[in-house]
Enzyme design. Structure first.
Site, PDB file in Angstrom:
ATOM      1  N   ASN A   1       0.929  -1.332   0.050  1.00  0.00           N
ATOM      2  CA  ASN A   1      -0.111  -0.032   0.106  1.00  0.00           C
ATOM      3  C   ASN A   1       0.913   1.456  -0.252  1.00  0.00           C
ATOM      4  O   ASN A   1       0.480   2.067  -0.850  1.00  0.00           O
ATOM      5  CB  ASN A   1      -0.832   0.486   0.902  1.00  0.00           C
ATOM      6  CG  ASN A   1      -0.022  -0.345   2.706  1.00  0.00           C
ATOM      7  OD1 ASN A   1       0.447  -1.204   2.839  1.00  0.00           O
ATOM      8  ND2 ASN A   1      -0.661   0.779   3.828  1.00  0.00           N
TER       9      ASN A   1
ATOM     10  N   SER B   1     -11.100  -4.965   1.581  1.00  0.00           N
ATOM     11  CA  SER B   1     -11.987  -3.430   2.510  1.00  0.00           C
ATOM     12  C   SER B   1     -12.359  -2.558   0.880  1.00  0.00           C
ATOM     13  O   SER B   1     -12.317  -2.552   0.135  1.00  0.00           O
ATOM     14  CB  SER B   1     -10.661  -2.759   3.509  1.00  0.00           C
ATOM     15  OG  SER B   1     -11.128  -2.275   3.953  1.00  0.00           O
TER      16      SER B   1
ATOM     17  N   CYS C   1      -3.337   5.050   7.408  1.00  0.00           N
ATOM     18  CA  CYS C   1      -3.472   4.263   9.021  1.00  0.00           C
ATOM     19  C   CYS C   1      -2.730   4.828  10.040  1.00  0.00           C
ATOM     20  O   CYS C   1      -2.846   4.469  10.839  1.00  0.00           O
ATOM     21  CB  CYS C   1      -3.180   2.604   8.806  1.00  0.00           C
ATOM     22  SG  CYS C   1      -3.929   1.773   7.135  1.00  0.00           S
TER      23      CYS C   1
HETATM   24  N1  PLP Z   1      -4.051  -4.306   4.602  1.00  0.00           N
HETATM   25  C1  PLP Z   1      -3.560  -3.176   3.464  1.00  0.00           C
HETATM   26  C2  PLP Z   1      -3.022  -3.255   2.239  1.00  0.00           C
HETATM   27  C3  PLP Z   1      -3.607  -1.749   3.256  1.00  0.00           C
HETATM   28  O1  PLP Z   1      -3.615  -0.702   2.947  1.00  0.00           O
HETATM   29  C4  PLP Z   1      -4.846  -1.499   4.682  1.00  0.00           C
HETATM   30  C5  PLP Z   1      -5.315   0.277   4.308  1.00  0.00           C
HETATM   31  O2  PLP Z   1      -5.095   1.189   4.198  1.00  0.00           O
HETATM   32  C6  PLP Z   1      -5.149  -2.471   4.958  1.00  0.00           C
HETATM   33  C7  PLP Z   1      -4.655  -4.086   5.524  1.00  0.00           C
HETATM   34  C8  PLP Z   1      -6.511  -2.617   6.408  1.00  0.00           C
HETATM   35  O3  PLP Z   1      -7.261  -2.664   5.895  1.00  0.00           O
HETATM   36  P1  PLP Z   1      -8.746  -1.601   6.649  1.00  0.00           P
HETATM   37  O4  PLP Z   1      -8.436   0.071   7.080  1.00  0.00           O
HETATM   38  O5  PLP Z   1      -9.876  -1.601   5.921  1.00  0.00           O
HETATM   39  O6  PLP Z   1      -8.366  -2.273   8.021  1.00  0.00           O
END
Ligand code: PLP
Length: 323
Positions: free
Chosen positions: A95, A143, A271
């Protein structure tokens, strides 16, 4: 995705889906050994760390190339060592830097070595075709808000051959796998968003790829010293461009100034915004600490005019070196 309805379990988000896959696999499928990478999302990294702290698993983290690529030969070598029931957990696309994992190749390796395979596909579902009849994955996390669905809904695909027990306890919703009243608005929104995204996938992809190439080219023209983290060619996730500015150009104020100008971007994973711990992804690929990295991400709603606006704004913020 060519999954059957019985293989999809709705969750509150991608993080929950990752937790469910990893914790259920360890608890119910006898997994004692996990192979993963240090550039996974914290939803995977911290869950694995938690499992490791309870002494239930041993983790091997794969070596990473300078763009964050996993070492497939090393993966194969570790799998060949037969270190007990193994789960491979590797994200489909990173990400922060957009580096992608060869999901087909990894699935074949896992199958050859009788290992379970979980992939965090939060960044790729609805952006790339994923055919689960052709690629053997045991768990896949997604998601909705990554493809313009509502926030607060995600899903975990669990291959029909796998039988695990619920992570939380309560009622019998979701075929006894996830208790609690279903988030109907979220589920319907997710399904509709996925339908729209899949219907227009190649057209949106082309548009977004053009935006990313446009930004990359304009940056190279006005900032010859600019560098990029991760894969920025066709091999990289097309929705992300991670730009590395020389330190003298990119002060810590850069993100702040971009925000003031109305440009939403991030210094790492969104995040982690609000913390200044730095990006664990960049640290783990040994990206230069002398530079300031900013992740720009694009969607079908962005325009070429917005890219021009971003570049014009950067020109005002970033003093260009006169040689
Ligand atoms: N995994 C990846 C690669 C992500 O980019 C994200 C969120 O940015 C997540 C997991 C977590 O997803 P959520 O925010 O829906 O918990």
């Amino acid at each position: 995705m060519n999954a059957s309805a019985g293989e999809i379990f709705f969750t509150s988000c991608g993080t929950e889906a990752n937790n469910m896959a990893l914790k259920c696999a360890v608890r119910d499928l006898g997994v004692t050994h996990v192979i993963s990478s240090k550039t996974e999302h914290h939803a995977v990294l911290n869950t694995l760390e938690n499992l490791q702290e309870s002494d239930v698993i041993h983790i091997d983290y794969l070596n990473l190339g300078e763009c964050g690529e996993i070492d497939l030969e090393q993966l194969e070598a570790i799998l060949s060592e037969n270190k007990g029931k193994t789960l491979v957990s590797l994200m489909h696309a990173n990400n922060e830097i957009g580096t992608m994992m060869d999901i087909k190749r990894v699935s074949v390796l896992c199958e050859e070595h009788d290992a379970l395979f979980h992939t965090d596909a939060v960044q790729t579902v609805a952006h790339y075709p994923i055919n689960l009849q052709e690629i053997k994955v045991h768990f896949l996390s997604s998601s909705a808000h990554k493809f313009h669905g509502p926030k607060g809904i995600g899903f975990l695909y669990i291959n029909g051959d796998i039988k695990v027990k619920p992570l939380m306890h309560g009622g019998s919703q979701e075929r006894n796998m996830r208790p609690g009243t279903e988030n109907i608005y979220g589920i319907v929104g997710l399904a509709k968003a996925l339908e729209i995204a899949c219907e227009h996938m190649s057209e949106h992809r082309k548009h977004i790829e053009n935006l990313r190439a446009n930004l990359k080219n304009q940056l190279i023209t006005f900032l010859p010293d600019v560098q990029f983290n991760g894969k920025t060619d066709d091999e990289g996730l097309y929705t992300v461009l991670n730009v590395s500015f020389p330190k003298e150009f990119g002060s810590d104020l850069l993100l702040f100034n971009l925000d003031i100008a109305g440009i939403a971007c991030s210094g790492g994973s969104a995040c982690s915004s609000g913390t200044d711990a730095g990006s664990h992804v960049l640290k783990n690929i040994n990206a230069s600490t002398d530079r300031k990295s900013i992740r720009f991400s694009f969607s079908k709603y962005n325009t070429a005019e917005e890219i021009d606006f971003l570049v014009e704004s950067l020109k005002k913020m970033v003093p260009v070196k006169v040689s």
